[in-house]
Design a protein around this motif. Sequence first.
Motif, short mmCIF file in Angstrom:
data_model
loop_
_atom_site.label_atom_id
_atom_site.label_comp_id
_atom_site.label_asym_id
_atom_site.label_seq_id
_atom_site.Cartn_x
_atom_site.Cartn_y
_atom_site.Cartn_z
N PRO A 106 -18.82 -16.18 -7.12
CA PRO A 106 -19.20 -14.85 -7.15
C PRO A 106 -19.60 -14.62 -4.94
N VAL A 107 -19.49 -13.10 -4.78
CA VAL A 107 -20.40 -13.21 -3.27
C VAL A 107 -21.28 -11.94 -3.54
N TYR A 108 -22.63 -12.21 -3.27
CA TYR A 108 -24.06 -11.77 -3.43
C TYR A 108 -23.79 -10.67 -2.26
N LEU A 109 -24.56 -9.20 -2.61
CA LEU A 109 -25.07 -8.29 -0.83
C LEU A 109 -26.16 -8.87 -1.02
N PRO A 110 -27.04 -8.83 0.21
CA PRO A 110 -28.34 -9.35 -0.22
C PRO A 110 -28.94 -7.46 -0.05
N ARG A 111 -30.01 -7.68 -1.13
CA ARG A 111 -31.20 -6.56 -0.96
C ARG A 111 -31.16 -5.14 0.81
N ASN A 112 -31.00 -4.73 0.86
CA ASN A 112 -30.86 -3.59 1.99
C ASN A 112 -29.27 -3.66 2.68
N ALA A 113 -29.00 -4.32 2.04
CA ALA A 113 -27.19 -4.34 2.50
C ALA A 113 -26.68 -3.44 2.61
N LYS A 114 -25.88 -2.41 4.10
CA LYS A 114 -25.22 -1.91 3.63
C LYS A 114 -23.76 -1.58 4.03
N LYS A 115 -23.39 -2.37 5.26
CA LYS A 115 -21.76 -2.75 5.45
C LYS A 115 -21.97 -3.88 5.67
N GLY A 116 -21.63 -4.24 4.17
CA GLY A 116 -21.01 -5.76 4.24
C GLY A 116 -19.60 -5.91 4.27
#
Length: 276
Positions: A106-116
């Motif tokens: 899996p790919v995890y978007l970090p905290r506060n990520a908005k534009k992966g």
Amino acid sequence: MRFVRYGEKGAEKPGVLDAQGRIRDLSGVIPDLAGAVLADLPRFDPETLPLVPGNPRLGPPVGQVGKFIGIGLNYADHAAESGMDAPAMPIVFMKATSSICGPNDPVYLPRNAKKGDWEVELGVVIGKTAKYVSEAEALDHVAGYCVVNDVSERAFQMELVGQWTKGKSADTFGPIGPWLVTPDEAGDPQNLDLSLDLNGARVQTGNTDTMIFTVAQIIAHLSGLMSLQPGDVIATGTPPGVGMGMKPQRFLAEGDVMELRIAGLGEQRQEVRRDA
């Protein structure tokens, strides 16, 4: 040949694919696909090795990566969709080696990520130390090629003060694999089709023949800036179709599925999740 590393994260074993695409255990021949082993990968009949049962997890096909180097805007049409001029020389940035994960993890978007965002790229694995090498000599230092997803968080990359590395280095932002394919089997690195599907819809299509800087030029350029060591991985840029370039822009959300492929180098599949 097509080499793999299989098993639980942090405990992967080396393997090789046989003619039927089955994994054969290589741990009795080499300790890992890492370091000095990459300078002289073993050649043998995979059918002589033990068959690995079941369907184990695939890890990144190279271990103990020292440097994970990215090349930015290396396709003119991607530079255009990003609203940037094509570079006069390679744009170089670093991805943290802690971002590396397996091709189907899996790919995890970090905290506060908005534009992966997503980027299918040809990965180059260095096999022999390269320092001040010429373009003509450069490909002699390649152990093999692989698929890389240069996952990016564009808000961190573009809107925070500092270098692109900030938006490129979150944990799981560097899926590599499934295979390390030797140069003789991979063929011409400047004639490989690449693609990426998002939730089953094609968003990226390209061919490495449209790179601004070839693999040989990239290696020669980097080797004049720093020595390249066995196991270093270079992500060589992405063709158009990233979320940042869409109108309207489209960024990754939890539950999205990315599927990447490069001709002859295999396929990746990652489900997007959000970090706790």
